[in-house]
Write an enzyme that holds these catalytic residues in place. Structure first.
Site, PDB file in Angstrom:
ATOM      1  CE  LYS A 166      -3.400   2.918   0.458  1.00 41.62           C
ATOM      2  NZ  LYS A 166      -4.354   2.951   1.566  1.00 41.62           N
ATOM      3  CE  LYS A 235      -0.026  12.518   9.450  1.00 40.63           C
ATOM      4  NZ  LYS A 235      -1.202  12.490  10.352  1.00 40.63           N
TER       5      LYS A 235
END
Length: 304
Positions: A166, A235
């Protein structure tokens, strides 16, 4: 299902359509109350929601929250019955996932990491891409729970592999969004229409998900409402760079991509949708990318 934010809420609704006895919980009581009109069981706390469950799904903001919910003083692992399965569908740090999974398994539970891609739109339609890390037999066990939420489900390797995949995917997504922004700004400054540029790019070797989906649906119409914040994608890029550092792989372009997103995020104070990166590039180029009135009508007809 613990965590009913922008992604977790529609995912929970899809679970409710496919399964009986689904318990939901979120720290935000206002969100939880929205489920009172459904067949969901409302959990009083994360720990009570997980008690007795065969499978607990987490959709939480980050690894720190996941660790607190799973292993903290009021952690769910203390109340779950032996042999139960925790599926972390959050975007978490792979290094943290390994630690949490080991602790969970020491308590007689099973753990999978299964982050998703596709955004709010695919969460609503139940067509997310799900990348799963962990024991293959537990992956097989999880499919009847994951299938109502996802269209493409991949077992990518051992535990933490899903979160690794991911993070790297989102790094690539961030890179092609930034590159597409810069190209469209340069072309527009040179006199080309953004919509026509996208037509050519999407029929050529430069096409990517940003050019095919994000710019037509979120940028040129000036809506900037993909449902995924600039703060979160920044992030995620940082998580991906941690992976390149851990395994000592090259990150020449990736490091630059991160610094640009970090700057744009700082200027936006973490409040904006990630598609507003296009505005950041527009400001530097002193142009505005949008549909002409004729293109706007054509786009609306195409999407109606």
């Amino acid at each position: 299902m613990i965590g009913l934010g922008n992604m977790g809420k529609p995912m929970a609704h899809n679970l409710l359509q496919a399964h009986d006895h689904v318990t939901v919980y979120d720290a935000n009581e206002a969100v939880t109350k929205e489920f009172k009109s459904t067949n969901a069981i409302i959990g009083e706390s994360a720990q009570k929601a997980a008690a007795g469950a065969d499978v607990v799904i987490l959709m939480l903001p980050n690894s720190q929250v996941v660790e607190k919910v799973v292993l903290g003083e009021q952690g769910i692992s203390q109340e779950m019955k032996k042999g139960s399965l925790i599926i972390d569908m959050s975007t978490s740090a792979p290094s943290s996932t390994k630690i949490i999974a080991e602790e969970v398994e020491n308590n007689g539970l099973y753990f999978l990491d299964a982050p998703v891609s596709g955004g709010v739109k695919k969460a609503v339609s139940g067509e997310l891409t799900i990348m799963v890390g962990g024991d293959e037999s537990q992956y097989e066990r999880s499919l009847n729970v994951l299938e109502p939420m996802g269209k493409e489900i991949f077992h990518v390797g051992k535990v933490s592999s899903g979160h690794t995949m991911k993070a790297l995917n989102n790094l690539l997504s961030a890179a092609h969004f930034l590159a597409t922004s810069e190209v469209l700004v340069a072309g527009n400054k040179a006199g080309l229409e953004p919509e026509k540029m996208l037509e050519v790019i999407n029929a050529s070797t430069g096409r990517n998900h940003s050019s095919e989906t994000k710019f037509p649906n979120f940028v040129l119409n000036r809506e900037f409402n993909s449902g995924f914040s600039m703060d979160l994608i920044t992030k995620d890029i940082e998580l991906a760079l941690e992976i390149t550092k851990e395994f000592k792989t090259p990150a020449f372009l990736s490091s630059t991509v991160y610094e640009v997103w970090r700057l744009a995020n700082k200027l936006s104070e973490g409040k904006y949708d990630h598609t507003e990166m296009a505005k950041f590039c527009e400001n530097w180029g002193d142009v505005t990318l949008n549909y002409t009135e004729e293109e706007k009508i054509t786009h609306e007809k195409r999407n109606s």
